[in-house]
Design a protein around this motif. Structure first.
Motif, short mmCIF file in Angstrom:
data_model
loop_
_atom_site.label_atom_id
_atom_site.label_comp_id
_atom_site.label_asym_id
_atom_site.label_seq_id
_atom_site.Cartn_x
_atom_site.Cartn_y
_atom_site.Cartn_z
N ARG A 1 4.24 7.34 1.50
CA ARG A 1 5.35 6.52 2.01
C ARG A 1 6.35 7.31 2.86
NH1 ARG A 1 5.36 1.37 0.18
NH2 ARG A 1 4.17 0.92 -1.73
N PRO A 2 6.80 8.50 2.44
CA PRO A 2 7.77 9.23 3.28
C PRO A 2 7.22 9.66 4.63
CG PRO A 2 7.73 10.08 1.02
CD PRO A 2 6.56 9.19 1.16
N GLU A 3 5.89 9.71 4.78
CA GLU A 3 5.28 10.14 6.03
C GLU A 3 5.10 8.99 7.02
OE1 GLU A 3 4.86 13.24 6.37
OE2 GLU A 3 5.00 13.91 4.28
N LEU A 4 5.43 7.78 6.60
CA LEU A 4 5.18 6.60 7.43
C LEU A 4 6.47 6.08 8.05
CD1 LEU A 4 2.79 4.70 5.00
CD2 LEU A 4 2.13 6.09 6.96
N PRO A 5 6.39 5.49 9.25
CA PRO A 5 7.56 4.81 9.82
C PRO A 5 8.03 3.70 8.88
CG PRO A 5 5.84 5.07 11.47
CD PRO A 5 5.23 5.46 10.15
N ALA A 6 9.31 3.38 8.98
CA ALA A 6 9.91 2.43 8.02
C ALA A 6 9.25 1.06 8.06
CB ALA A 6 11.40 2.31 8.29
N GLY A 7 8.69 0.65 9.19
CA GLY A 7 8.13 -0.69 9.28
C GLY A 7 6.70 -0.81 8.80
N VAL A 8 6.08 0.32 8.39
CA VAL A 8 4.68 0.31 7.97
C VAL A 8 4.61 0.11 6.46
CG1 VAL A 8 2.55 1.64 7.86
CG2 VAL A 8 4.00 1.79 9.88
N THR A 9 3.76 -0.81 6.05
CA THR A 9 3.59 -1.09 4.61
C THR A 9 2.31 -0.45 4.10
OG1 THR A 9 2.44 -3.16 5.07
CG2 THR A 9 4.83 -3.28 4.79
N VAL A 10 2.35 -0.01 2.85
CA VAL A 10 1.18 0.54 2.16
C VAL A 10 0.82 -0.44 1.05
CG1 VAL A 10 0.21 2.51 0.95
CG2 VAL A 10 2.08 2.85 2.56
N GLN A 11 -0.43 -0.87 1.01
CA GLN A 11 -0.83 -1.82 -0.02
C GLN A 11 -2.27 -1.57 -0.44
OE1 GLN A 11 -0.16 -5.58 1.83
NE2 GLN A 11 -1.79 -5.36 3.33
N ARG A 12 -2.63 -2.10 -1.58
CA ARG A 12 -3.99 -1.95 -2.10
C ARG A 12 -4.94 -2.84 -1.29
NH1 ARG A 12 -3.62 0.19 -7.38
NH2 ARG A 12 -1.71 1.44 -7.39
N PRO A 13 -6.21 -2.49 -1.20
CA PRO A 13 -7.18 -3.35 -0.52
C PRO A 13 -7.23 -4.73 -1.16
CG PRO A 13 -8.12 -1.20 -0.99
CD PRO A 13 -6.82 -1.25 -1.71
N GLY A 14 -7.39 -5.73 -0.34
CA GLY A 14 -7.48 -7.09 -0.85
C GLY A 14 -6.14 -7.77 -1.01
N ALA A 15 -5.03 -7.08 -0.69
CA ALA A 15 -3.72 -7.70 -0.87
C ALA A 15 -3.57 -8.93 0.02
CB ALA A 15 -2.62 -6.69 -0.56
N ARG A 16 -4.09 -8.85 1.24
CA ARG A 16 -3.96 -10.00 2.14
C ARG A 16 -4.75 -11.19 1.62
NH1 ARG A 16 -4.68 -9.01 8.46
NH2 ARG A 16 -2.85 -7.75 7.96
#
Length: 836
Positions: free
Chosen positions: A217-232
């Protein structure tokens, strides 16, 4: 045990065998109810088979996914691969295209084929073959070297097939239509240069996913989300759950009607065999034995109906899945139906519901058979006498249930589902059933001598057999009520949509990329096309509308931007009461402001004056909600920004569609021809205002086709029950009808008597059903629909539809009396009168 089996045979099986037609009608009625539930369950699972959920297995194991509204800058991938972490990163492009020869919508996936050549099912060959080449499912091409023409956004492109996919672990129905291309080819073909839709992250074997999620998370731009596969897919399933849940509950209507019929059937069995019950009780039969015998009769109907219903349900599912798939495609998620497959849940659901409903509905009359002492069991009219003297008590109970229904209708939803709304509907159905005896007696009192001799006898007969008459009226009126309530709801919704389109669709021409439109699909147009059209002499203005699929609050929705100045000038966008349209549209282009659709506001509990946070341009941005507007185009919900505001954060000029306003005095046909010249070389659909409205209404009608089908089955079940009940009455009243013939009544008069009874039953059912339907429609419109989908619907009486439907039901009820009337007229009076 032997004594109980003998009791069951003599008391239950032998009479059923003597009346095969009535037995078959009851079993078929239960079977139809079970079949509808099973069909909706199977079709619902198949229709929701999403490309996206299956495509998530394309690359095999994936631990995390990175995504952002409007896509990711591909430079992020370069930064991520330089991190000193033991992680693998795989870029992805996900989109849709139209295969031109068949018109099918197919998923398009862009991969780094140099690094992931094994995903194409074969060696991809040299780099020059990768560029411009595609790997496809076997349904799109049989062998390498074939040509495949696809419509991507507003362009038609021809690709050379380099290989045919045969991927293990990928759903067959997805693989068959899949198109895979190199990521650079996909970016160029889809107009996503420098952008990625997502980046997949693979962790070392055995690594802690939570640890690495926090580490990234700290390495990503603020607008980028991290989620588990299949979340969508989970978000889509959550959104679909209310739709499928509502359909499932609606499918239970047939079972509710079937429960009335089982109750009536067992009740008639008890009445007709009271003398036999008395004899057997006097000879030593226990209460438990009698109870078990009648419950076994119900179990026979339930089991036989369930077995037949499972087979019928599988057949009905094939038709239902097409109706459901069009609704899912239009409103929820871009998908293609999966194959219909039996599941353990579906089998248990069908078998359990049929048997359970039969046993529960038979419990009251079966228990009554055990409560009457042997001496009283000989009195055939005692049960009907009790029904006549207790109608006041039933009416009070109906009033209490109606009050409870009113209270339940005011309660909030449970996890987004209108649970208490449906509780209110079933309470009202129960209340109407309890009010049926009072209605029967009231109508009998006022019509006692209004229809001649046959009519008088029919009225008195129905009043004398009040218990059975009330159950038949309750069953048919329940089906009529659901038809009326859903008809009123759909008619009101349709009228509301027509009025909404009058306000919303003000442009003369609408343009969008060619291909099938669907929820979550937002193909784009070349920005130069809009500029060329705007420069035409006959064009007054062009509204460029751009839409993105995003996630908000764990649910998918649409972020979009439009030309506020054009909407202010030409449109009639309607906001919720108390909101100033002119002031809202004047303020929208200034600063970080937004308007939201009513479904979005209700789903996320927002209102004018609140703020929402959207991760855009690498930074979470807070937008002030200026107003909430009425919208019926999408159940997902919209967040609308001014186009200028949207371009500040997502600087992509390509619009999703265009609304073209023609200057006053300019010929529409001439302007259309000029527009067609301006878009030459592009695959763009041009739709006039009138055609767009007509297509919208056709889509609306297709969406509710499954609802009408469910109602038709419920009504058919009820009419079958009326036919079976009338036939049972004829058998039960053989001595009475034979005596009428013996005293001089002709066969025509006996037939007329039965038709009068059926006509009165139909009249009572229509009166009670229409009243109940009106009340249920209020709950459907203002409670269930509002809590499930977030749409405000204006109440409207579809008079023509209701009149036609009620007339058809009444005629069908009369037709159901033909066979019983024929059987009654053929009775031999001498033989019947001398029966022991």
């Amino acid at each position: 045990m032997t004594a109980r089996l003998l009791l069951f045979y003599r008391l239950i099986l032998r009479p059923l065998a003597r009346e095969p037609l009535r037995t078959a009608l009851t079993i078929f009625a239960v079977a139809l109810g079970v079949a509808v539930v099973v069909a909706i369950d199977l079709a619902g699972v198949a229709a929701a088979g999403s490309f996206r959920s299956s495509l998530e297995t394309l690359a095999g194991r994936t631990d995390l996914e990175l995504s952002a509204a409007g896509g990711l800058d591909e430079s992020l991938l370069a930064r991520l691969v330089q991190l000193p972490y033991p992680l693998r990163f795989r870029p992805r492009i996900d989109d849709f295209a139209q295969e031109e020869s068949s018109g099918r919508t197919v998923p398009v996936v862009g991969l780094d084929l140099i690094a992931e050549s094994e995903l194409a099912g074969a060696e991809v060959g040299p780099v020059e073959q990768i560029t411009g080449g595609v790997w496809v499912g076997p349904r799109l091409a049989r062998a390498p070297g074939a040509k495949l023409r696809l419509t991507l956004n507003d362009r038609s492109r021809e690709f050379t097939v380099r290989g045919v996919l045969h991927l293990e672990g990928l759903a067959r129905f997805t693989q068959d239509d899949l198109v895979v291309m190199d990521i650079a080819t996909a970016q160029e073909a889809l107009g996503k240069a420098g952008r990625l839709d997502r980046i997949e992250v693979l962790l070392p074997p055995g690594a802690d996913v939570n640890f690495w999620e926090q580490k990234l998370r700290p390495e990503l731009p603020a607008g980028v989300t991290v989620q588990r596969p299949g979340a969508r897919s989970e978000e889509n399933q959550k959104m679909l759950s209310a739709f499928r849940w509502n359909l499932r509950v609606l499918s239970y209507i047939s079972l509710v009607v079937g429960a009335f019929l089982i109750y009536n059937t067992i009740g008639i069995s008890v009445v007709r065999r009271r003398a036999e019950i008395g004899v057997m009780r006097a000879l030593g039969a226990t209460r438990g034995g009698v109870l078990a015998a009648f419950l076994a009769e119900a179990a026979f109907f339930g089991a036989a109906g369930s077995l037949l219903g499972l087979a019928l349900g599988r057949l009905l599912a094939a038709g239902a899945v097409q109706l459901l798939a069009s609704t899912v495609q239009a409103l929820y998620v871009s998908s293609r139906p999966a194959p219909i497959e039996w599941t353990t849940t579906s089998l248990l659901l069908g078998a359990g519901l049929g048997l359970g409903v039969a046993l529960l509905s038979a419990l009251a009359p079966a228990r009554e058979a055990t409560q009457v002492p042997p001496t009283e069991a000989m009195a055939r009219g005692l049960r009907e006498y009790h029904a006549r003297i207790h109608w006041h008590r039933d009416l009070l109970a109906a009033t209490a249930l109606s009050i409870a229904a009113a209270i339940a209708s005011r309660l909030p939803p449970v996890e987004g589902k209108p649970v208490f709304g449906y509780v209110a509907t079933f309470l009202l159905v129960a209340a109407s059933a309890l009010a049926a005896p009072a209605l029967v007696l009231a109508v009998a009192r006022f019509t006692r001598s209004a229809f001649g001799v046959e009519g008088t006898l029919a009225v008195r007969s129905l009043a004398a057999s009040l218990n059975r008459t009330s159950v038949m009226v309750g069953a048919l009126s329940t089906a009529v009520a659901m038809m009326a309530s859903v008809g009123i709801m759909v008619g009101s919704f349709r009228q509301t949509v027509l009025l909404w389109m009058d306000n919303q669709l003000r442009a003369d021409l609408y343009l969008r990329p060619a291909g099938r439109a669907g929820a979550g699909q937002h193909p784009t147009l070349d920005p130069a096309v809009a500029d060329r059209i705007e420069s035409l002499s006959g064009v007054d203005a062009v509204d460029r509308f751009r839409a993105y699929e995003i996630s908000f609050g764990g649910l998918p929705c649409t972020l979009a931007g439009g030309e506020t100045r054009i909407v202010s000038r030409f449109g009639r966008l309607r906001f919720l009461p108390g909101q100033n349209r002119a002031a809202i549209l004047a303020e929208l282009p200034q600063g970080d402001s937004a308007i939201i659709s009513e479904p979005f506001a209700i789903k996320h509990h927002l209102r004018a004056g609140d703020s929402i946070e959207l991760p855009l341009a690498g930074t979470p941005r807070r937008f002030h909600i200026l107003g909430v507007y009425y919208d019926y185009s999408s159940e997902r919900g919209f967040i609308i920004l001014d186009r200028g505001t949207l371009l500040r954060y997502l600087p992509d000029l390509a619009p999703s569609n265009l609304a073209v306003y023609v200057k006053p005095g300019a010929g529409l046909d001439q302007v259309r021809r000029e527009v067609e010249q301006a878009i030459a070389g592009h695959r763009i659909l041009i739709t006039s205002n009138r055609s767009l409205r007509a297509e919208a209404i056709r889509t609306f009608d297709r969406t509710f086709a499954i609802t009408y089908a469910l109602e038709a089955v419920a009504i058919l079940v009820a009419i079958l029950g009326v036919a079976g009940a009338l036939l049972a009455l004829v058998i039960d009243r053989r001595r009475e009808l034979g005596l009428l013939r013996f005293l001089g009544a002709s066969a025509v008069q006996v037939r007329r008597l039965l038709f009068f009874e059926a006509g009165l039953l139909g009249l009572l059912a229509n009166l009670l059903g229409l009243a109940l339907g009106a009340l249920l429609s209020l709950i459907l419109i203002f409670v269930i629909n509002k809590q499930s989908f977030g749409w405000t619907i204006q109440f409207h009486w579809p008079v023509a539809l209701l009149a036609a439907a009620l007339t058809l039901i009444y005629a069908a009820t009369l037709a159901a009396a033909w066979l019983p009337a024929r059987a009654a007229a053929r009775l031999n009076p001498i033989e019947v009168v001398h029966e022991e």
